[in-house]
Scaffold this motif. Structure first.
Motif, PDB file in Angstrom:
ATOM      1  N   GLN A 295      26.728  31.799   6.803  1.00 33.46           N
ATOM      2  CA  GLN A 295      27.578  31.174   5.785  1.00 33.46           C
ATOM      3  C   GLN A 295      26.717  30.426   4.767  1.00 33.46           C
ATOM      4  N   ILE A 296      25.662  29.789   5.241  1.00 27.03           N
ATOM      5  CA  ILE A 296      24.764  29.055   4.340  1.00 27.03           C
ATOM      6  C   ILE A 296      24.025  30.031   3.422  1.00 27.03           C
ATOM      7  N   LEU A 297      23.484  31.092   4.019  1.00 29.81           N
ATOM      8  CA  LEU A 297      22.757  32.077   3.216  1.00 29.81           C
ATOM      9  C   LEU A 297      23.667  32.740   2.188  1.00 29.81           C
ATOM     10  N   ALA A 298      24.919  32.959   2.539  1.00 32.79           N
ATOM     11  CA  ALA A 298      25.849  33.620   1.628  1.00 32.79           C
ATOM     12  C   ALA A 298      26.164  32.770   0.406  1.00 32.79           C
ATOM     13  N   ARG A 299      25.905  31.482   0.502  1.00 32.11           N
ATOM     14  CA  ARG A 299      26.177  30.580  -0.633  1.00 32.11           C
ATOM     15  C   ARG A 299      24.950  30.370  -1.517  1.00 32.11           C
ATOM     16  N   LEU A 300      23.805  30.907  -1.121  1.00 27.11           N
ATOM     17  CA  LEU A 300      22.619  30.806  -1.954  1.00 27.11           C
ATOM     18  C   LEU A 300      22.732  31.738  -3.158  1.00 27.11           C
TER      19      LEU A 300
ATOM     20  N   LYS B 110      31.621  38.335  -0.638  1.00 24.78           N
ATOM     21  CA  LYS B 110      32.895  38.726  -1.257  1.00 24.78           C
ATOM     22  C   LYS B 110      34.038  37.888  -0.708  1.00 24.78           C
ATOM     23  N   GLU B 111      34.039  37.682   0.608  1.00 21.65           N
ATOM     24  CA  GLU B 111      35.103  36.878   1.207  1.00 21.65           C
ATOM     25  C   GLU B 111      35.074  35.441   0.702  1.00 21.65           C
ATOM     26  N   LEU B 112      33.876  34.894   0.508  1.00 20.52           N
ATOM     27  CA  LEU B 112      33.733  33.510   0.055  1.00 20.52           C
ATOM     28  C   LEU B 112      33.877  33.362  -1.452  1.00 20.52           C
TER      29      LEU B 112
ATOM     30  N   SER C 184      20.536  52.745 -21.200  1.00 23.28           N
ATOM     31  CA  SER C 184      21.855  52.518 -20.608  1.00 23.28           C
ATOM     32  C   SER C 184      21.882  51.128 -19.970  1.00 23.28           C
ATOM     33  N   CYS C 185      23.074  50.694 -19.582  1.00 23.99           N
ATOM     34  CA  CYS C 185      23.217  49.421 -18.867  1.00 23.99           C
ATOM     35  C   CYS C 185      24.424  49.498 -17.940  1.00 23.99           C
ATOM     36  N   GLN C 186      24.386  48.701 -16.887  1.00 25.08           N
ATOM     37  CA  GLN C 186      25.475  48.619 -15.918  1.00 25.08           C
ATOM     38  C   GLN C 186      25.580  47.205 -15.395  1.00 25.08           C
ATOM     39  N   ILE C 187      26.730  46.887 -14.803  1.00 24.13           N
ATOM     40  CA  ILE C 187      26.963  45.602 -14.192  1.00 24.13           C
ATOM     41  C   ILE C 187      27.189  45.798 -12.686  1.00 24.13           C
ATOM     42  N   LEU C 188      26.492  45.006 -11.866  1.00 22.70           N
ATOM     43  CA  LEU C 188      26.730  44.997 -10.423  1.00 22.70           C
ATOM     44  C   LEU C 188      27.168  43.606 -10.020  1.00 22.70           C
ATOM     45  N   ASP C 189      28.225  43.537  -9.222  1.00 26.98           N
ATOM     46  CA  ASP C 189      28.758  42.268  -8.739  1.00 26.98           C
ATOM     47  C   ASP C 189      28.479  42.212  -7.247  1.00 26.98           C
ATOM     48  N   MET C 190      27.507  41.379  -6.842  1.00 26.60           N
ATOM     49  CA  MET C 190      27.049  41.338  -5.447  1.00 26.60           C
ATOM     50  C   MET C 190      27.076  39.915  -4.912  1.00 26.60           C
TER      51      MET C 190
ATOM     52  N   SER D   4      24.278  44.348   5.173  1.00 29.37           N
ATOM     53  CA  SER D   4      25.540  44.483   4.450  1.00 29.37           C
ATOM     54  C   SER D   4      26.538  43.406   4.858  1.00 29.37           C
ATOM     55  N   GLU D   5      26.365  42.845   6.061  1.00 28.00           N
ATOM     56  CA  GLU D   5      27.271  41.797   6.525  1.00 28.00           C
ATOM     57  C   GLU D   5      27.225  40.576   5.611  1.00 28.00           C
ATOM     58  N   LEU D   6      26.021  40.233   5.136  1.00 25.47           N
ATOM     59  CA  LEU D   6      25.878  39.074   4.252  1.00 25.47           C
ATOM     60  C   LEU D   6      26.662  39.270   2.966  1.00 25.47           C
ATOM     61  N   TYR D   7      26.624  40.478   2.414  1.00 26.32           N
ATOM     62  CA  TYR D   7      27.283  40.725   1.131  1.00 26.32           C
ATOM     63  C   TYR D   7      28.793  40.873   1.294  1.00 26.32           C
ATOM     64  N   ARG D   8      29.221  41.318   2.455  1.00 24.05           N
ATOM     65  CA  ARG D   8      30.664  41.308   2.730  1.00 24.05           C
ATOM     66  C   ARG D   8      31.162  39.865   2.808  1.00 24.05           C
TER      67      ARG D   8
END
Length: 477
Positions: free
Chosen positions: A53-58, A87-89, A471-477, A80-84
């Motif tokens: 939870q702490i790492l996910a907020r960094l 998203k939840e947070l 080109s350009c793209q947006i990633l939301d992670m 992948s668990e960290l990035y899931r």
């Protein structure tokens, strides 16, 4: 003598104590350095669930250094668990990824963190070889078969003279770019004058490229769009008898299964009603853009006979009926185009925006599509873009953090990311009130108004030298 022995014993004892102290210090140092490797928990005295939870907020920008803390931290950050959990947070971050071409043939990706304004360079794209192992010269390709803004007429002349050409030198020349499920995709393109089927994916979690299932057919200069969490690819060109042939076919990629499936081909209905057989043989239909808008895929199209392009509206794919219909007339005929007929667009807060470079060499207009009136309307009349003819890719469009952004190069060869700060000032969106839109257009048009309101601000920049925008793209992670 006894005093001397006593002194010597004292010195020996001091040396032994010092050595023991140093040994203990070294032991503690070894224990401390190996603790993170041996301890099963990410953070001592905390359950891994709390640590994650702490790492996910960094902020993501800190993950590069955080991976150096220990192997367990590196494993957690690349999971992948960290990035899931992010998203939840609700702690995901949008980053802008820009593809440039340097030294004439090398493609380089850079990522921008809009919070810290720091840039990161992505790993180099992999080297590829033609799938059939052959080397085909450019001299057999006809001028009217050349497609796309990255091939110049001068290249054709060099090809006729038997010199090396762009298609012979550049892998991924004419590749398509897409983004879905938190990853970048590079699809097809030319390699040694052969249209490729290959698909490469960049995963920011592991910071690496990997090869995916290939497309059903080799494509270059095809168009991509995302709908219902699937990546659609339409049109482009492939190698035909005596040159390059335009494609009407389409296919869709499901990132969950990693498989491609067929989509009904574009009918190109406007190309079927040409008045003479001569024009039908001379003018070739091609998809010049693609966007996902209001639950459907909109594909503007043109008829081309290099270097001339004639807009012929476009077609719309409806995933519910799995069929194509003709694009609304006002949308297709008014869609702004840049060099080689390419039609760029971007969705911001559900609205469809495009840039019209037709005013002058150093300014342009932003248009938004009003689906109720089936018309493109100007919302900004003085976009500061320097010399649109100076580059084959003078600008890119992006919807970042809910605002419209334009990526271009300034007079000092810096890549500039410009943000439009007028969107929040609009009274209502074009989809709800065309009257309010017209009023807003009159407010924001004109250089004086732009200067007073400071509509366009340089959000971020970096030195680019001779690099060209691709080109350009947006990633939301």
């Amino acid at each position: 003598m006894g005093g001397i022995l006593s002194l010597n014993n004292h010195r020996a004892s001091s040396i032994l104590l010092c050595e023991a102290s140093q040994s203990e210090a070294c032991k503690r140092q070894r224990t401390s350095s190996s603790f993170w490797e041996d301890n099963p928990r990410l953070i001592p005295s905390l359950p891994d669930e709390i640590s994650l939870q702490i790492l996910a907020r960094l902020p993501r920008i800190n993950y590069l250094n955080a991976k150096l803390v220990s192997r367990s931290w590196a494993a957690a950050i690349m999971s992948s668990e960290l990035y899931r959990l992010r998203k939840e947070l609700g702690t995901t971050e949008e980053w802008l990824y820009i593809l440039t071409k340097v030294d004439g043939d090398k493609l380089v990706w850079n990522a921008l963190d809009p919070v810290s304004k720091k840039w990161q360079r992505l790993p180099t794209m992999p080297n590829i070889a033609p799938e059939d192992g052959s080397r085909r010269g450019f001299s057999s390709l006809k001028v009217w078969n050349m497609v796309g803004s990255s091939i110049k007429i001068a290249d054709a002349i060099r090809g006729w003279l038997g010199r090396k050409d762009a298609l012979e030198q550049i892998p991924f020349c004419g590749c398509a770019i897409g983004a879905i499920d938190g990853c970048l995709y590079v699809l097809g393109g030319f390699c040694r004058a052969t249209a490729m089927r290959c698909v490469w994916r960049y995963d920011p979690i592991v910071n690496a490229w990997s090869e995916m299932s290939p497309m059903s057919i080799g494509r270059a200069y095809c168009k991509t769009g995302v709908l219902n969490n699937k990546l659609y690819v339409v049109g482009g060109v492939s190698r035909g008898h005596g040159g390059l042939a335009p494609l009407q076919s389409a296919e869709v990629f499901d990132p969950q299964t990693g498989l491609w499936s067929e989509v009904p081909s574009m009918p190109f209905s406007k190309a079927q009603v040409l008045p003479t057989a001569f024009l039908a043989d001379l003018l070739k239909p091609i998809a010049t853009g693609m966007t996902s808008y209001r639950g459907k895929l909109y594909v503007p199209q043109s008829l081309y006979c290099w270097p001339f392009f004639v807009d012929v509206g476009g077609e719309v794919y409806d995933p519910e009926t799995n069929s194509w219909v003709e694009m609304p007339m006002g949308m297709g005929e008014g869609w702004p185009a840049r060099q080689a007929g390419t039609k760029l667009s971007v969705i911001v807060d559900g609205d469809l925006y495009a840039l019209d470079p037709s005013i002058s060499l150093d300014s342009a207009r932003i248009k938004v599509y009003d689906h109720q009136d089936d018309a493109w309307k100007v919302v900004e009349g003085d976009v500061p873009i320097r010399d649109l003819n100076d580059s084959e890719s003078p600008y890119l469009l992006a919807g970042l953090l809910g605002k419209l952004h334009i990526i271009t190069k300034d007079a000092h060869h810096n890549i500039q990311v410009m943000r439009a700060d007028w969107q929040n000032q609009l009274a209502s969106s074009p989809s709800t009130s065309s009257v309010a839109l017209d009023e807003s257009s009159s407010q924001f048009s004109g250089s004086g108004t732009v200067s007073e309101r400071n509509v366009w601000n340089v959000f971020a920049s970096r030195s680019a030298g001779s690099a060209e925008l691709v080109s350009c793209q947006i990633l939301d992670m």
